[in-house]
Design an enzyme around this catalytic site. Structure first.
Site, PDB file in Angstrom:
ATOM      1  N   ASP A 173      -2.735  -5.169   0.322  1.00 51.51           N
ATOM      2  CA  ASP A 173      -2.022  -6.546   0.897  1.00 51.51           C
ATOM      3  C   ASP A 173      -2.812  -7.053   2.094  1.00 51.51           C
ATOM      4  O   ASP A 173      -3.190  -8.266   2.105  1.00 51.51           O
ATOM      5  CB  ASP A 173      -0.600  -6.243   1.098  1.00 51.51           C
ATOM      6  CG  ASP A 173      -0.312  -5.163   1.906  1.00 51.51           C
ATOM      7  OD1 ASP A 173      -0.888  -4.453   2.555  1.00 51.51           O
ATOM      8  OD2 ASP A 173       0.968  -4.826   2.220  1.00 51.51           O
TER       9      ASP A 173
ATOM     10  N   MET B  69       0.967  -1.257  -0.004  1.00 53.71           N
ATOM     11  CA  MET B  69      -0.128  -0.100  -0.065  1.00 53.71           C
ATOM     12  C   MET B  69       0.831   1.085  -0.029  1.00 53.71           C
ATOM     13  O   MET B  69       2.007   1.140   0.202  1.00 53.71           O
ATOM     14  CB  MET B  69      -0.886  -0.090   1.227  1.00 53.71           C
ATOM     15  CG  MET B  69      -1.897  -1.302   1.094  1.00 53.71           C
ATOM     16  SD  MET B  69      -3.141  -1.067   2.664  1.00 53.71           S
ATOM     17  CE  MET B  69      -4.015   0.459   2.531  1.00 53.71           C
ATOM     18  N   HIS B  70       0.206   2.266  -0.072  1.00 54.13           N
ATOM     19  CA  HIS B  70       0.723   3.588  -0.004  1.00 54.13           C
ATOM     20  C   HIS B  70       1.729   4.245  -1.012  1.00 54.13           C
ATOM     21  O   HIS B  70       2.089   5.580  -0.934  1.00 54.13           O
ATOM     22  CB  HIS B  70       1.400   4.005   1.568  1.00 54.13           C
ATOM     23  CG  HIS B  70       0.769   3.215   2.508  1.00 54.13           C
ATOM     24  ND1 HIS B  70      -0.760   3.649   2.825  1.00 54.13           N
ATOM     25  CD2 HIS B  70       0.989   2.502   3.742  1.00 54.13           C
ATOM     26  CE1 HIS B  70      -0.999   3.062   3.958  1.00 54.13           C
ATOM     27  NE2 HIS B  70      -0.298   2.236   4.324  1.00 54.13           N
TER      28      HIS B  70
END
Length: 480
Positions: A233, A77-78
């Site tokens: 995830d 992520m991110h």
């Protein structure tokens, strides 16, 4: 068949499942991370595409991929993947564990709109602070940004030609109105962006597009194969483990550490540093306590000890009361509950008798106490936790799991051997999208055994956790 692709930090994994959801094939490809400065962590997005080609080549060599009806995506992520108006990558992707934007994150967090709308503290690892950092330090790049994609959604662009994100991953950007499951125009404007810079939003079990012709031809895939929204995830892993109903939880001992609990309603508590995100399924949310170095802490100690991590843990024998040495696993800062990008790890209480075994125990216990901090933060938000499914590479160590159960007070259910990670959950989401099916597909795994907290050691672990918290406060008070 259904295919799940999980774009991790150190590798990309593909999993094929059949109609009965049994794994019938898998392949992996390695990825590397660039750390050119302290606190920086980057990857070249073209690496992800080469890794996907490697995985699909390996799967196609053993399986007839024309039978694949749906593909799901999962991923780290991110990450800030920045594209120009020709969908060309403008710079390496700044990853989830990059902490360079701590000043920008603090400035955003001081603006009450971000917590109010996202339900979260603005962590340096989130995407929005990264764009604020680029706006300040790389203005020539910022001015050329046409689209901001998360890592798995860049892989989706390659697969389908579509700019699409889904709710669980989007909730970790710092731009999503998490209650309404929509981009916040207000927060985007605060970062110098607008909706034109953002991908279209769908739910994780919905269809995001179909495969591009040249990819179908290369691997023999059908024109009817759909690509599902997928999930971040942890949300995808939760679908793989059946942690989709209120109160269902898992504890992941991977590179990072996650204590995840599914929720039927949106109930944020940003001040706790607990993440409150959308789940990968409609009408569901989840909360997470996140520590940045779990298995990574043990791998670090194994490296400096010139040993294998598995050898270090297998040499320890039975779990005993915690030792005198305390390890703080803040090797790259910490999220829950401290939200401190600058704090760093340390050993405290070393003495002449401290040998490699004692220091190994301290590392395992330190990570376990960090999980106990996450448990306390989750409980403080009103989430009830009594047990969790144990997953991740660290869960292969019964010794570490017993320490984890003792430190957190949670009963840890160990699944029968199988793959319940992000790739498996992504494959399930691909199945849902292809078959127009619902949450009933996301069933929990069969449990092989349960590791219960040892009541004889409860008091010793509670005392050690109190010492850990005091040491943590002292370490975080230092300016390094």
């Amino acid at each position: 068949m259904y295919l799940g692709l999980d774009l991790g930090t150190s590798g990309l994994k593909g999993v094929l499942i059949g109609d009965a959801q049994a794994v019938i094939g898998h392949a992996t490809a390695a990825l590397s991370v660039s750390r050119s400065q302290s606190g920086w962590s980057e990857q070249e997005p073209l690496q992800w595409l080469r890794a996907a080609e490697e995985v699909l080549d390996a799967l196609a060599a053993k399986h007839d991929l024309s039978a694949v009806k749906g593909i799901g995506l999962s991923g780290q992520m991110h990450g800030a993947t920045l594209l120009n108006d020709a969908d060309e990558v403008l710079r390496p992707c700044i990853l989830w564990n990059d902490t360079r934007s701590h000043a920008e994150a603090a400035a955003m967090d001081a603006d009450p709109r971000f917590r109010d709308l996202t339900g979260n503290i603005m962590f340096p690892g989130f995407t929005a602070p990264k764009l604020a950092w680029i706006r300040k330090h790389e203005p020539e790049i910022f001015d050329r940004v046409a689209k901001v994609l998360l890592p798995k959604d860049y892989l989706r662009l390659w697969l389908t030609g579509e700019h699409v994100a889904e709710m669980s991953d989007a909730a970790g950007t710092g731009w999503l109105n998490t209650a309404k499951r929509d981009w916040s125009d207000e927060l985007l404007r605060a970062t110098g962006l607008d909706r034109t810079h953002m991908p279209r939003l769908i739910e994780g079990s919905e269809v995001s597009g179909t495969l591009r012709r040249e990819l179908r031809a290369r691997w023999g895939l059908s024109a009817d194969t759909v690509v599902a929204g997928g999930g971040g995830d942890n949300a995808a892993s939760a679908v793989g483990m059946g942690a989709v109903q209120n109160g269902q939880a898992f504890l992941s001992l991977g590179t990072s550490g996650v204590l995840f609990a599914a929720n039927d309603s949106y109930s944020p508590d940003a001040a706790s540093a607990v993440h409150t995100f959308c789940h990968a399924l409609p009408g569901r949310w989840h909360q997470m306590g996140v520590i940045l170095a779990a298995g990574d802490a043990l791998n670090w100690f194994a490296k400096v000890s010139a040993a294998k991590a598995a050898d270090l843990t297998s040499a320890l024998g039975n779990v005993q009361a915690p030792g005198r040495a305390i390890f703080m696993p803040y090797l790259g800062g910490e999220r829950t509950p401290h939200n401190d990008a600058r704090v760093r790890g340390s050993f405290i209480g070393l003495e002449h008798a401290a040998d490699r075994a004692a220091m190994t125990r301290a590392v395992l216990e330190g990570v376990a106490f960090a999980f106990a901090d996450c448990r306390d933060a989750l409980i403080a938000t009103g989430t009830t936790l009594e047990r969790a499914t144990a997953v991740g590479g660290g869960s292969l160590s019964p010794h570490w799991l017993q320490i984890m159960a003792n430190a957190t007070g949670l009963a840890l259910d160990v699944p029968v051997s199988g793959d319940f990670g992000g790739a498996f959950g992504a494959a399930r989401l691909g199945m849902m999208a292809a078959e127009h099916a619902g949450v009933e597909i996301a069933t929990p795994p069969n449990i092989h055994h349960t590791i219960e907290p040892d009541p004889a050691l409860a008091s010793a672990f509670a005392d050690a956790h109190a010492r850990y918290r005091a040491a943590s406060a002292a370490i975080r008070s230092l300016s390094i």
